[in-house]
Design a protein around this motif. Structure first.
Motif, mmCIF file in Angstrom:
data_model
loop_
_atom_site.group_PDB
_atom_site.id
_atom_site.type_symbol
_atom_site.label_atom_id
_atom_site.label_comp_id
_atom_site.label_asym_id
_atom_site.label_seq_id
_atom_site.Cartn_x
_atom_site.Cartn_y
_atom_site.Cartn_z
ATOM 1 N N THR A 1 -10.473 -6.413 3.243
ATOM 2 C CA THR A 1 -9.564 -6.277 2.097
ATOM 3 C C THR A 1 -9.443 -4.842 1.631
ATOM 4 N N VAL B 1 -8.632 -4.471 -1.900
ATOM 5 C CA VAL B 1 -7.369 -5.036 -2.389
ATOM 6 C C VAL B 1 -7.563 -6.516 -2.687
ATOM 7 N N ASP B 2 -7.087 -6.938 -3.834
ATOM 8 C CA ASP B 2 -7.134 -8.357 -4.193
ATOM 9 C C ASP B 2 -5.944 -9.049 -3.533
ATOM 10 N N LYS C 1 -3.276 -11.290 -5.394
ATOM 11 C CA LYS C 1 -2.255 -10.739 -6.293
ATOM 12 C C LYS C 1 -0.984 -10.415 -5.502
ATOM 13 N N SER D 1 3.633 -5.686 -5.468
ATOM 14 C CA SER D 1 4.467 -5.208 -6.566
ATOM 15 C C SER D 1 5.390 -4.102 -6.068
ATOM 16 N N PHE E 1 2.511 -11.764 -0.602
ATOM 17 C CA PHE E 1 1.113 -11.363 -0.632
ATOM 18 C C PHE E 1 0.772 -10.619 0.654
ATOM 19 N N THR F 1 -2.049 -2.388 -1.303
ATOM 20 C CA THR F 1 -2.505 -1.930 -2.604
ATOM 21 C C THR F 1 -2.071 -2.925 -3.663
ATOM 22 N N ASN F 2 -2.786 -2.954 -4.771
ATOM 23 C CA ASN F 2 -2.369 -3.770 -5.908
ATOM 24 C C ASN F 2 -1.526 -2.971 -6.893
#
Length: 313
Positions: free
Chosen positions: A27, A30-31, A34, A37, A96, A152-153
């Motif tokens: 990951t 990175v979550d 989420k 964006s 995602f 990336t979040n």
């Protein structure tokens, strides 16, 4: 036996620890729960959203198509996802990151076309011969590709570049005529402009159909402000459209039927390039129309590389 049990337990703990580290590495912090964006803006000088300069934005209701792919566009993990502008924000079905360790290409284009969640290699594009209303804004095709994006979040801003070519004519009053009189005339930009073409979403390039239908004239969008005393015409044409030196380029037809015309006196003529603009400063006199200066440049904000201004004597 007791020693063997301890050895086996230690091995299991080590394996679990390695598995946990491996998952964390996958990951990269990175979550993955989420959504991705994204935010969008069109490149400036003159945009589809605002007929003006700089600081432009999309309008509420505008729709953008987005691809997220780790390899070829046709096999993208997310195909042709529709983003709709709500005026300052965007709504779309959540996407995602499939993995935190891989990189992805993000391709975005405007206006949205085709079927959502279905890949399309090419799209059909067209320019209308009447751009005095929505015809101008509807022919402003925009595209961008951000390659090898690390998941990336954080928000990822995307600036979409213009893929057509812009003609911008700034009109000034001369001898024996007022700007209000000029604004009351019907303008026409003359020339053989391909009406249709194809758009390669993988590269962003637009190829005009040079063997098909052509417009012999285009009625441009007019922006007239009597308060500031400015009058400007805007027209979009297919990349590769040519205007020869000394050819009749612009006509203005008065309410009484009188026709004013301008013959292009630019050495070598004009070849419309993809993502470029030609900015002409013209003066209308009772005896005709003359060119005072012109600029050719890239249709991007704060980017004048390769552009220049020529003043006519």
């Amino acid at each position: 036996m007791k020693n063997n049990l301890f050895i086996m337990a230690g091995a299991m703990i080590a394996a679990l620890s390695l598995g946990a580290c491996s998952n964390e590495d996958d990951t990269h912090g990175v979550d993955l729960s989420k959504p991705i964006s994204l935010s969008f803006q069109p490149a400036a000088v003159v945009t589809k959203a605002t007929v003006g300069v700089d600081n432009a934005s999309f309008e509420a209701g505008d729709e953008i198509g987005v691809y997220v792919s780790s390899s070829a566009l046709a096999s993208a993990e997310y195909c042709n996802v529709k983003f709709t502008s709500a005026g300052g924000s965007w709504t779309a079905t959540d996407m995602f990151w499939p993995s935190g360790k891989d990189t992805y290409d993000i391709t975005a284009y405007y206006p949205f076309a085709g079927t959502e969640n279905t890949a399309a290699a090419t799209l059909a594009v067209s320019v209308p011969d009447n751009q005095s209303g929505d015809g101008y804004s509807n022919a402003d095709y925009l595209w961008t590709k951000k390659a090898t994006v690390q998941p990336t979040n954080a928000n990822i801003p995307l600036t979409l570049d213009h893929k057509m070519s812009l003609l911008k004519l700034n009109m000034a009053e001369g001898n024996g005529i007022s700007l209000a009189e000029v604004a009351a005339m019907t303008p026409a930009i003359l020339g053989e402009v391909p009406a249709k073409g194809t758009w390669d979403l993988a590269t962003g390039s637009i190829t005009p159909d040079t063997e098909g239908e052509k417009h012999s004239s285009i009625r441009p969008y007019m922006d007239y402000d009597s308060g500031t005393g400015t009058l400007t015409y805007y027209a979009l044409v297919m990349p590769g459209t040519t205007y020869a030196q000394n050819q009749r380029f612009l006509t203005l037809t008065g309410t009484d039927g009188t026709v004013f015309y301008y013959e292009l006196n630019i050495e070598g003529g004009i070849t419309a390039g993809a993502g470029t603009y030609v900015d002409l400063n013209l003066t209308v006199n009772r005896t005709g129309i003359s060119l005072s200066s012109f600029t050719v440049g890239d249709w991007k904000p704060s980017d004048v590389s390769g552009s220049g201004t020529v003043t006519m004597e």
